[in-house]
Design a protein around this motif. Structure first.
Motif, short mmCIF file in Angstrom:
data_model
loop_
_atom_site.label_atom_id
_atom_site.label_comp_id
_atom_site.label_asym_id
_atom_site.label_seq_id
_atom_site.Cartn_x
_atom_site.Cartn_y
_atom_site.Cartn_z
N ASN A 80 76.61 103.51 -20.28
CA ASN A 80 76.22 102.49 -19.28
C ASN A 80 76.31 103.16 -17.91
O ASN A 80 76.23 104.39 -17.82
CB ASN A 80 77.13 101.25 -19.39
CG ASN A 80 78.61 101.60 -19.30
OD1 ASN A 80 79.00 102.60 -18.69
ND2 ASN A 80 79.44 100.80 -19.93
N THR A 81 76.52 102.38 -16.86
CA THR A 81 76.69 102.97 -15.52
C THR A 81 78.17 103.15 -15.20
O THR A 81 78.57 104.14 -14.59
CB THR A 81 76.10 102.01 -14.44
OG1 THR A 81 74.89 101.44 -14.92
CG2 THR A 81 75.85 102.73 -13.14
N SER A 82 78.97 102.17 -15.60
CA SER A 82 80.39 102.16 -15.19
C SER A 82 81.16 103.33 -15.77
O SER A 82 81.98 103.94 -15.07
CB SER A 82 81.05 100.86 -15.63
OG SER A 82 80.37 99.75 -15.11
N PHE A 107 77.33 96.49 -5.72
CA PHE A 107 77.69 95.88 -7.00
C PHE A 107 79.17 96.18 -7.27
O PHE A 107 79.61 97.32 -7.05
CB PHE A 107 76.82 96.48 -8.10
CG PHE A 107 76.95 95.79 -9.42
CD1 PHE A 107 76.31 94.59 -9.65
CD2 PHE A 107 77.74 96.33 -10.43
CE1 PHE A 107 76.43 93.94 -10.87
CE2 PHE A 107 77.87 95.68 -11.64
CZ PHE A 107 77.21 94.48 -11.86
N SER A 153 74.62 102.43 -3.72
CA SER A 153 73.62 102.09 -4.75
C SER A 153 72.28 102.58 -4.25
O SER A 153 71.97 102.44 -3.06
CB SER A 153 73.49 100.58 -4.90
OG SER A 153 74.54 100.07 -5.63
N PHE A 157 71.57 95.32 -5.90
CA PHE A 157 71.31 94.46 -7.07
C PHE A 157 70.86 93.07 -6.68
O PHE A 157 70.23 92.38 -7.45
CB PHE A 157 72.57 94.36 -7.95
CG PHE A 157 73.65 93.47 -7.38
CD1 PHE A 157 74.50 93.92 -6.38
CD2 PHE A 157 73.82 92.17 -7.84
CE1 PHE A 157 75.49 93.11 -5.86
CE2 PHE A 157 74.81 91.34 -7.33
CZ PHE A 157 75.64 91.82 -6.34
N ASP A 182 74.91 105.07 -7.53
CA ASP A 182 74.71 104.17 -8.67
C ASP A 182 73.22 103.85 -8.67
O ASP A 182 72.72 103.14 -7.79
CB ASP A 182 75.56 102.90 -8.45
CG ASP A 182 75.24 101.80 -9.45
OD1 ASP A 182 74.19 101.87 -10.12
OD2 ASP A 182 76.04 100.86 -9.53
N ILE A 184 71.18 102.48 -11.09
CA ILE A 184 70.61 101.65 -12.16
C ILE A 184 69.53 100.67 -11.67
O ILE A 184 68.65 100.31 -12.44
CB ILE A 184 71.70 100.90 -12.95
CG1 ILE A 184 71.11 100.35 -14.24
CG2 ILE A 184 72.38 99.82 -12.13
CD1 ILE A 184 72.11 99.79 -15.23
N GLN A 185 69.58 100.27 -10.39
CA GLN A 185 68.56 99.30 -9.95
C GLN A 185 67.31 99.97 -9.39
O GLN A 185 66.39 99.26 -8.96
CB GLN A 185 69.16 98.33 -8.92
CG GLN A 185 70.17 97.35 -9.50
CD GLN A 185 69.58 96.34 -10.49
OE1 GLN A 185 68.39 96.42 -10.88
NE2 GLN A 185 70.38 95.37 -10.91
N GLY A 205 72.87 103.20 -16.26
CA GLY A 205 72.66 102.70 -17.61
C GLY A 205 71.16 102.62 -17.85
O GLY A 205 70.36 102.69 -16.91
N GLN A 207 69.68 99.99 -19.52
CA GLN A 207 69.30 98.64 -19.96
C GLN A 207 68.45 97.84 -18.98
O GLN A 207 68.05 96.73 -19.29
CB GLN A 207 70.57 97.84 -20.31
CG GLN A 207 71.47 97.44 -19.13
CD GLN A 207 72.54 98.46 -18.78
OE1 GLN A 207 72.37 99.65 -19.04
NE2 GLN A 207 73.62 98.02 -18.17
N LYS A 208 68.18 98.42 -17.80
CA LYS A 208 67.37 97.65 -16.84
C LYS A 208 65.97 98.28 -16.74
O LYS A 208 65.15 98.14 -17.62
CB LYS A 208 68.08 97.59 -15.49
CG LYS A 208 69.47 96.91 -15.57
CD LYS A 208 70.09 96.82 -14.20
CE LYS A 208 71.56 96.42 -14.27
NZ LYS A 208 71.81 95.04 -14.64
#
Ligand SMILES: Cc1ncc(COP(=O)(O)O)c(C=O)c1O
Length: 382
Positions: A80-82, A107, A153, A157, A182, A184-185, A205, A207-208
């Motif tokens: 994931n990202t975390s 986030f 980020s 987010f 980060d 992910i977005q 991650g 998943q987005k």
């Protein structure tokens, strides 16, 4: 970009207008089929019989490297990202008195990761939320000689603000600090170049915007940063001299490999990674540049429509500040979000605003559906 062909990968996109990729994307057919095939082989004949199994992890590291303009040796696969962000934070050589800068409007995962270092005597400076994002100026005025990491980020987010990574990267370079992102977005919908932006650490991650299952993600650690970073977790798979077939593993001393695989700890989520590879294939074959153009074009149409409605656009619209996320608020954003979902227009509510996040498979009809539902809510059906 041929949206009609792409839409064949997302058959249910015809049933509703799905605008919630900033939460989790819908998965393409190719991803689901590959995961199904892998699960079926594993079920019938055993994991090792999956023909492409040996090639899966190297393929993924190369795909991710092309997305980032980095090299595969700088990529460690994760979940994931975390987890990868924590891995980087805990591995980075920080001493009591060193400083980390991070924004209050980040986030939470990206704040807690760094705040957690305060226990080691690291000074974690939380920059004020400002207009809902951290600007280059905020960072410039906070940076000093003790600052070792600046954490941001790529894309916010909640309001979709896209950080100016290039400028922040320059500031970090001049100050001798490492830029940690980060991503992910942004990754998968906004072009990303870690070299051009002097990024030292980046995590995301899948998943987005990478259209992938939960359980997928990675860490990028630049080769310059890697030289000074010893992994905080000890994995058994990536020690120097390990037998790749695991026939004889006892007695190998712990000495992690030199490249980013040193951050991979134990068995990875192969089932999810099989899907990740297919989704990345799709994104790379279309090209992030094209996806970005397409998504911003769709959001342009929405922005025009919003100007005639009683809403306040929360997303910055300046050149270079936009991303795949557009958010807007009204007197009762919760009721607005619920009414849109009831019309089969899938959006999210974040920080008091409705968040719309289209992707490569959305088309103008989806945007029109959203606009009709908005007008209906505000009593302007027509
Ligand atoms: C900026 C940002 N970072 C991280 C996450 C999630 O982190 P993880 O992939 O670890 O669940 C999200 C959203 O869920 C996010 O918007």
């Amino acid at each position: 970009m041929d949206v009609r062909t792409i839409r064949a990968q997302f058959p249910d996109a015809e049933k509703y207008a799905y605008f919630d990729n900033a939460s989790r994307s819908i998965l393409p057919v190719s991803c689901i089929e590959a995961m199904g095939r892998f699960a079926s082989i594993w079920h019938r004949a055993g994991f090792e019989q999956f023909p492409e199994y040996q090639q899966l992890l190297p393929d993924l590291r190369s795909q991710i490297a092309s997305l980032l303009h980095s090299s595969p040796e700088e990529i460690a696969l994760s979940w994931n990202t975390s987890v990868p962000l924590n891995t980087a934070a805990q591995s980075f050589p920080l001493e009591p008195g060193d400083r980390v800068l991070v924004g209050r409007s980040e986030f939470p995962a990206n704040v807690y990761v760094w705040e957690n270092l305060a226990r080691k005597g690291v000074e974690v400076t939380i920059l004020p939320p400002g207009k809902g994002y951290t600007t280059v100026e905020d960072i410039r005025s906070a940076l000093d000689a003790r600052t070792k990491i600046v954490a941001v980020s790529f894309v916010s987010f909640h309001n979709g603000y896209r950080a100016d990574l290039e400028e922040i990267g320059k500031l970090c370079k001049d100050a001798g600090a490492v830029l940690a992102v980060d991503a992910i977005q942004g990754l998968g919908v906004v072009e990303t170049d870690v070299r051009a932006c002097n990024v030292g650490i980046l995590a995301s991650g899948g998943q987005k915007w990478l259209l992938s299952p939960c359980g997928t993600g990675f860490l990028f650690c630049s080769s310059e940063v890697m030289r000074n970073v010893w992994p905080c977790f000890a994995g058994w798979l990536n020690v120097k001299g390990a037998d790749p077939r695991h026939r004889s593993i006892l007695g190998t001393p712990f000495d992690p490999v030199d490249d980013a695989r040193r951050f991979e700890v134990g068995t990875l989520a192969f089932h999810d990674l099989v899907g990740f590879r297919e989704s990345l294939k799709l994104i790379l074959s279309v090209g992030v540049k094209e996806i970005q153009k397409h998504v911003l074009g769709l959001l342009d149409v929405l922005v025009e429509e919003l100007r005639s409605l009683p809403v306040t656009i929360q997303s910055p619209l300046g050149a270079g500040e936009r991303s795949g996320i557009l958010s807007f608020a009204c007197e009762d954003s919760t009721a607005l979000k619920e009414s849109l979902v009831a019309e089969r227009v899938i959006v999210a509510e974040r920080e008091g605003a409705v968040r719309v996040s289209p992707h490569l498979y959305n088309n103008l009809e989806d945007i029109e559906k959203l606009c009709r539902a908005l007008k209906k809510f505000f009593g302007r059906a027509g």
